[in-house]
Each structure stands twice: as structure tokens, then as C-alpha cells.
Scaffold this motif. Structure first.
Motif, PDB file in Angstrom:
ATOM      1  N   VAL A  55       0.867  -1.170   0.000  1.00  0.00           N
ATOM      2  CA  VAL A  55       0.000   0.000   0.000  1.00  0.00           C
ATOM      3  C   VAL A  55       0.909   1.228   0.000  1.00  0.00           C
ATOM      4  O   VAL A  55       1.531   1.554   1.022  1.00  0.00           O
ATOM      5  N   GLU A  56       1.022   1.863  -1.137  1.00  0.00           N
ATOM      6  CA  GLU A  56       1.886   3.046  -1.234  1.00  0.00           C
ATOM      7  C   GLU A  56       1.184   4.253  -0.609  1.00  0.00           C
ATOM      8  O   GLU A  56      -0.031   4.411  -0.737  1.00  0.00           O
ATOM      9  N   GLY A  57       1.949   5.082   0.060  1.00  0.00           N
ATOM     10  CA  GLY A  57       1.396   6.294   0.636  1.00  0.00           C
ATOM     11  C   GLY A  57       0.422   6.050   1.773  1.00  0.00           C
ATOM     12  O   GLY A  57      -0.481   6.856   1.990  1.00  0.00           O
ATOM     13  N   LEU A  58       0.607   4.963   2.506  1.00  0.00           N
ATOM     14  CA  LEU A  58      -0.266   4.721   3.657  1.00  0.00           C
ATOM     15  C   LEU A  58      -0.156   5.871   4.658  1.00  0.00           C
ATOM     16  O   LEU A  58      -1.150   6.321   5.218  1.00  0.00           O
ATOM     17  N   LEU A  59       1.080   6.347   4.870  1.00  0.00           N
ATOM     18  CA  LEU A  59       1.314   7.495   5.734  1.00  0.00           C
ATOM     19  C   LEU A  59       1.713   8.702   4.896  1.00  0.00           C
ATOM     20  O   LEU A  59       2.428   8.568   3.895  1.00  0.00           O
ATOM     21  N   SER A  60       1.259   9.867   5.320  1.00  0.00           N
ATOM     22  CA  SER A  60       1.654  11.108   4.652  1.00  0.00           C
ATOM     23  C   SER A  60       3.087  11.465   5.031  1.00  0.00           C
ATOM     24  O   SER A  60       3.616  10.956   6.033  1.00  0.00           O
ATOM     25  N   PRO A  61       3.745  12.342   4.257  1.00  0.00           N
ATOM     26  CA  PRO A  61       5.098  12.775   4.637  1.00  0.00           C
ATOM     27  C   PRO A  61       5.168  13.358   6.043  1.00  0.00           C
ATOM     28  O   PRO A  61       6.140  13.121   6.767  1.00  0.00           O
ATOM     29  N   ALA A  62       4.142  14.100   6.456  1.00  0.00           N
ATOM     30  CA  ALA A  62       4.137  14.676   7.804  1.00  0.00           C
ATOM     31  C   ALA A  62       4.045  13.575   8.859  1.00  0.00           C
ATOM     32  O   ALA A  62       4.709  13.640   9.903  1.00  0.00           O
ATOM     33  N   GLU A  63       3.236  12.543   8.593  1.00  0.00           N
ATOM     34  CA  GLU A  63       3.135  11.430   9.536  1.00  0.00           C
ATOM     35  C   GLU A  63       4.446  10.663   9.610  1.00  0.00           C
ATOM     36  O   GLU A  63       4.883  10.259  10.696  1.00  0.00           O
ATOM     37  N   VAL A  64       5.061  10.454   8.466  1.00  0.00           N
ATOM     38  CA  VAL A  64       6.359   9.761   8.453  1.00  0.00           C
ATOM     39  C   VAL A  64       7.358  10.500   9.331  1.00  0.00           C
ATOM     40  O   VAL A  64       8.086   9.892  10.132  1.00  0.00           O
ATOM     41  N   GLN A  65       7.400  11.807   9.206  1.00  0.00           N
ATOM     42  CA  GLN A  65       8.325  12.610  10.001  1.00  0.00           C
ATOM     43  C   GLN A  65       8.038  12.457  11.489  1.00  0.00           C
ATOM     44  O   GLN A  65       8.957  12.338  12.318  1.00  0.00           O
ATOM     45  N   GLY A  66       6.766  12.445  11.861  1.00  0.00           N
ATOM     46  CA  GLY A  66       6.398  12.287  13.268  1.00  0.00           C
ATOM     47  C   GLY A  66       6.804  10.941  13.821  1.00  0.00           C
ATOM     48  O   GLY A  66       7.344  10.852  14.937  1.00  0.00           O
ATOM     49  N   TYR A  67       6.589   9.877  13.059  1.00  0.00           N
ATOM     50  CA  TYR A  67       6.982   8.539  13.534  1.00  0.00           C
ATOM     51  C   TYR A  67       8.499   8.385  13.536  1.00  0.00           C
ATOM     52  O   TYR A  67       9.060   7.706  14.401  1.00  0.00           O
ATOM     53  N   TRP A  68       9.165   9.019  12.571  1.00  0.00           N
ATOM     54  CA  TRP A  68      10.632   8.971  12.555  1.00  0.00           C
ATOM     55  C   TRP A  68      11.198   9.633  13.808  1.00  0.00           C
ATOM     56  O   TRP A  68      12.128   9.097  14.441  1.00  0.00           O
ATOM     57  N   GLN A  69      10.656  10.757  14.183  1.00  0.00           N
ATOM     58  CA  GLN A  69      11.101  11.417  15.410  1.00  0.00           C
ATOM     59  C   GLN A  69      10.838  10.540  16.639  1.00  0.00           C
ATOM     60  O   GLN A  69      11.641  10.518  17.579  1.00  0.00           O
ATOM     61  N   GLU A  70       9.751   9.779  16.602  1.00  0.00           N
ATOM     62  CA  GLU A  70       9.459   8.864  17.705  1.00  0.00           C
ATOM     63  C   GLU A  70      10.494   7.740  17.765  1.00  0.00           C
ATOM     64  O   GLU A  70      10.947   7.354  18.852  1.00  0.00           O
ATOM     65  N   LEU A  71      10.925   7.231  16.614  1.00  0.00           N
ATOM     66  CA  LEU A  71      11.963   6.202  16.595  1.00  0.00           C
ATOM     67  C   LEU A  71      13.280   6.739  17.128  1.00  0.00           C
ATOM     68  O   LEU A  71      13.999   6.048  17.867  1.00  0.00           O
ATOM     69  N   VAL A  72      13.601   7.972  16.756  1.00  0.00           N
ATOM     70  CA  VAL A  72      14.833   8.595  17.266  1.00  0.00           C
ATOM     71  C   VAL A  72      14.751   8.736  18.779  1.00  0.00           C
ATOM     72  O   VAL A  72      15.718   8.462  19.505  1.00  0.00           O
ATOM     73  N   ARG A  73      13.600   9.167  19.270  1.00  0.00           N
ATOM     74  CA  ARG A  73      13.415   9.322  20.718  1.00  0.00           C
ATOM     75  C   ARG A  73      13.587   7.987  21.440  1.00  0.00           C
ATOM     76  O   ARG A  73      14.296   7.899  22.461  1.00  0.00           O
ATOM     77  N   LEU A  74      12.997   6.939  20.908  1.00  0.00           N
ATOM     78  CA  LEU A  74      13.078   5.632  21.556  1.00  0.00           C
ATOM     79  C   LEU A  74      14.509   5.095  21.549  1.00  0.00           C
ATOM     80  O   LEU A  74      14.987   4.565  22.556  1.00  0.00           O
ATOM     81  N   SER A  75      15.201   5.232  20.423  1.00  0.00           N
ATOM     82  CA  SER A  75      16.561   4.691  20.332  1.00  0.00           C
ATOM     83  C   SER A  75      17.549   5.490  21.169  1.00  0.00           C
ATOM     84  O   SER A  75      18.639   5.004  21.494  1.00  0.00           O
ATOM     85  N   SER A  76      17.183   6.728  21.541  1.00  0.00           N
ATOM     86  CA  SER A  76      18.070   7.570  22.349  1.00  0.00           C
ATOM     87  C   SER A  76      17.775   7.480  23.835  1.00  0.00           C
ATOM     88  O   SER A  76      18.499   8.074  24.645  1.00  0.00           O
ATOM     89  N   ASP A  77      16.760   6.741  24.209  1.00  0.00           N
ATOM     90  CA  ASP A  77      16.351   6.613  25.605  1.00  0.00           C
ATOM     91  C   ASP A  77      17.323   5.667  26.330  1.00  0.00           C
ATOM     92  O   ASP A  77      17.293   4.452  26.121  1.00  0.00           O
ATOM     93  N   GLN A  78      18.187   6.214  27.165  1.00  0.00           N
ATOM     94  CA  GLN A  78      19.216   5.423  27.823  1.00  0.00           C
ATOM     95  C   GLN A  78      18.633   4.406  28.799  1.00  0.00           C
ATOM     96  O   GLN A  78      19.157   3.298  28.951  1.00  0.00           O
ATOM     97  N   GLU A  79      17.559   4.764  29.473  1.00  0.00           N
ATOM     98  CA  GLU A  79      16.924   3.813  30.391  1.00  0.00           C
ATOM     99  C   GLU A  79      16.319   2.648  29.622  1.00  0.00           C
ATOM    100  O   GLU A  79      16.383   1.497  30.054  1.00  0.00           O
ATOM    101  N   LEU A  80      15.736   2.936  28.476  1.00  0.00           N
ATOM    102  CA  LEU A  80      15.113   1.889  27.669  1.00  0.00           C
ATOM    103  C   LEU A  80      16.148   0.898  27.143  1.00  0.00           C
ATOM    104  O   LEU A  80      15.843  -0.290  26.971  1.00  0.00           O
ATOM    105  N   LYS A  81      17.366   1.342  26.897  1.00  0.00           N
ATOM    106  CA  LYS A  81      18.401   0.462  26.345  1.00  0.00           C
ATOM    107  C   LYS A  81      18.723  -0.709  27.274  1.00  0.00           C
ATOM    108  O   LYS A  81      19.225  -1.742  26.833  1.00  0.00           O
ATOM    109  N   ALA A  82      18.444  -0.550  28.564  1.00  0.00           N
ATOM    110  CA  ALA A  82      18.693  -1.631  29.512  1.00  0.00           C
ATOM    111  C   ALA A  82      17.536  -2.628  29.574  1.00  0.00           C
ATOM    112  O   ALA A  82      17.633  -3.659  30.239  1.00  0.00           O
ATOM    113  N   ASP A  83      16.455  -2.328  28.882  1.00  0.00           N
ATOM    114  CA  ASP A  83      15.264  -3.167  28.885  1.00  0.00           C
ATOM    115  C   ASP A  83      15.487  -4.398  28.014  1.00  0.00           C
ATOM    116  O   ASP A  83      16.105  -4.311  26.946  1.00  0.00           O
TER     117      ASP A  83
END
Length: 300
Positions: A55-83
Motif C-alpha cells: 500500500v503506497e502512501g499509507l502514511l503522509s510525509p508529515a506522519e512519516v516525520q512524526g513517527y521517525w522522530q518517535e523512533l529517534v526518541r526511543l533509540s536515544s532513551d538510555q533507560e530503555l536500552k537496559a530493557d
């Protein structure tokens, strides 16, 4: 052998000691009809034949940017890395996957219930569904390692107790997928064949298999036979595209040695009519963050 409280016939035996076989699948690929969701008759026929839909274009470019920022936030969470739910690259130690992410991130929890995703999963499976597994995958540039050829259902059946391949995975690209940056490869039509695997599963195997799987993978001869019969497709396309593919699809990905990272959100929907029993080829259940036993149907 399985230690089981609920006796369920093993229709797809695997992790065997003898010669593995290619078994004809006994279950449908598509369980629902045109009236059950967004896909029309042609969409469903294509998914039934190939075992996957894009399914092409399931997410809009703005949505992609929002989820990408969420992935960056999760991967940078030092407490989460110990999980325990965070899996790191075997060589570099960088974050490879974060499991049960729909329980960690409210944003991704909402995505799993989004009608654009949920309604298509319900239609393919012909029932209400729940999340069997969720994760975000990171494949960094230069150092991202791939996954060897495998069927997810083989693992979920053997190690989680999923009775039948009545599950579908949704992979949503948050970066552009090129043919050269480790994009997912699929053998169209291979979902109709269950490939037995050889070898006994070590205890707590998930601790190593999530980084590099060696048990529960087909022989090279069987992979060669399937490739000769079905060929190999690849999921490519811009960020925001989504791939829905059958749980028994033979698939894999190569290493990413390009500068271009590849990241995605991965949601596995299982039919509530296909709830897990005891594992079929191990004596101990994997943790719930890998194979959920909360069978509550998802609602919007």
C-alpha cells in the motif's frame, strides 16, 4: 516434545531430527471477503496469489516525520536500552529492534488501531485481531545486518504455540526502501508451502536468535527449490509505504553497506480465533513481549 495443557494437533511439525519436507499449506491465505474491509476483489486475489500486498502512501510525509522522530526518541532513551525488549546489533551494539513498542509508545499504539492498518488486517484474516508482536526495526547505514531466509510462522508455531498461519504482518517504511539498502526480499506464493526445519531449539533461544537466527531456518536446498519455483520480489518504495505479508511467507534481507539507513514499524496481527496454545517444539514459552498472550481484540 511440547509440554502442553491444551492438547492441539500439530498440523505443521518442525524442528525435527530427520529429513525436512516441503508441506502443502492446509489453511487459506485470505480469510475475509470484499465486504469485510478496504481491499477490493482484485486486491484480495492478488494477496491470495502472492502472499503480500503493498500500500503506497499509507502514511503522509508529515506522519512519516512524526513517527521517525518517535523512533529517534526511543533509540536515544538510555533507560530503555537496559530493557530486555531492546535488541542490539551483534557486532556494533547499536539498537537493532525494540519489541512490544505498541505498549511503550502511545503514538505507535494509535497506529496499530488506525483504520488504514487495522481494517486491512481484519479483512485479510476474516476476524477480529490482536497484536501478537510489535517492534521497530533500525538498520543503520554501513553497519546494518540482515536476516537470513525464514518463515515467521515456523518460529511462532514452534516457539510461541501459534496453531495455524492465520496471522499477517504489516511493515511500514519510515525511510525510503531502495533495492540496495537491505530491503526485504520475499518469495511470492511461498506462503502456500510450509518448510520444515531441522534441529532442537536451545533453551531461551530468543536471546540469541533475535540477533542471528540459526535454528528454525530452511536448508539451502529448500531455499533453492522455493526460489526456483517462485522467484524473489523486493519491497521497495518511498517512506510511508506499507507491506502486508503472510506469516508463512519465505523472506529475508541482506546487509546494508550503503550510507542510507532503513527503519520500519512492524506490527503482527493474529486472528483471535488462532490464539496461542503451548509451544509445539520447545518446552518453555517465550516472553510475552515477543509472543503476546493477551488476546484482547483491538478496537479503534
Amino acid at each position: 516434545m511440547t509440554l502442553t495443557d491444551t492438547r492441539v494437533e500439530d498440523s505443521y511439525p518442525t524442528r525435527i531430527a530427520g529429513q525436512p519436507e516441503l508441506m502443502d499449506r492446509m489453511d487459506p491465505t485470505v480469510w475475509g471477503g470484499e465486504a469485510d474491509g478496504p481491499g477490493d476483489a482484485a486486491d484480495l486475489a492478488s494477496h491470495d496469489a502472492k502472499g503480500y500486498s503493498i500500500v503506497e502512501g499509507l502514511l503522509s510525509p508529515a506522519e512519516v516525520q512524526g513517527y521517525w522522530q518517535e523512533l529517534v526518541r526511543l533509540s536515544s532513551d538510555q533507560e530503555l536500552k537496559a530493557d530486555e525488549r531492546v535488541i542490539t546489533e551483534k557486532a556494533s551494539g547499536e539498537v537493532r529492534s525494540i519489541f512490544e513498542v505498541h505498549r511503550i509508545s502511545e503514538l505507535i499504539s494509535e497506529l496499530a488501531r488506525d483504520p488504514r492498518v487495522l481494517d486491512r488486517a481484519r479483512q485479510i484474516l476474516g476476524s477480529e485481531v490482536y497484536i501478537h508482536q510489535s517492534r521497530v526495526n533500525y538498520m543503520p547505514g554501513f553497519r546494518g545486518s540482515g536476516f537470513y531466509w525464514h518463515s515467521d510462522f515456523e518460529t511462532w508455531h514452534a516457539e510461541d504455540g501459534m496453531p495455524r498461519p492465520r496471522a499477517v504482518s504489516c511493515s511500514i517504511a519510515l525511510t525510503d526502501n531502495y533495492p540496495f539498502n537491505g530491503g526485504l526480499m520475499l518469495m511470492p506464493g511461498s506462503q502456500r508451502t510450509f518448510v520444515q526445519c531441522i534441529g532442537e531449539t536451545p533453551e531461551d533461544y530468543y536471546k540469541t536468535s533475535l540477533k542471528e537466527q540459526k535454528i528454525g531456518v530452511p536448508t539451502e536446498d529448500d531455499i533453492t527449490k522455493l526460489a526456483a519455483e517462485h522467484g524473489i520480489d523486493q519491497f521497495t518504495g518511498p517512506a510511508g509505504s506499507a507491506l502486508f505479508f503472510d506469516s508463512n511467507m519465505m523472506h529475508g534481507s541482506g546487509n546494508n553497506v550503503t550510507p542510507y539507513p532503513r527503519s520500519n514499524i512492524f506490527l503482527v496481527f493474529n486472528s483471535v480465533e488462532n490464539a496461542l496454545v503451548e509451544p509445539f517444539a520447545v518446552s518453555k514459552r517465550r516472553p510475552g513481549f515477543i509472543g503476546s498472550r493477551d488476546f484482547t481484540p483491538l478496537s479503534r
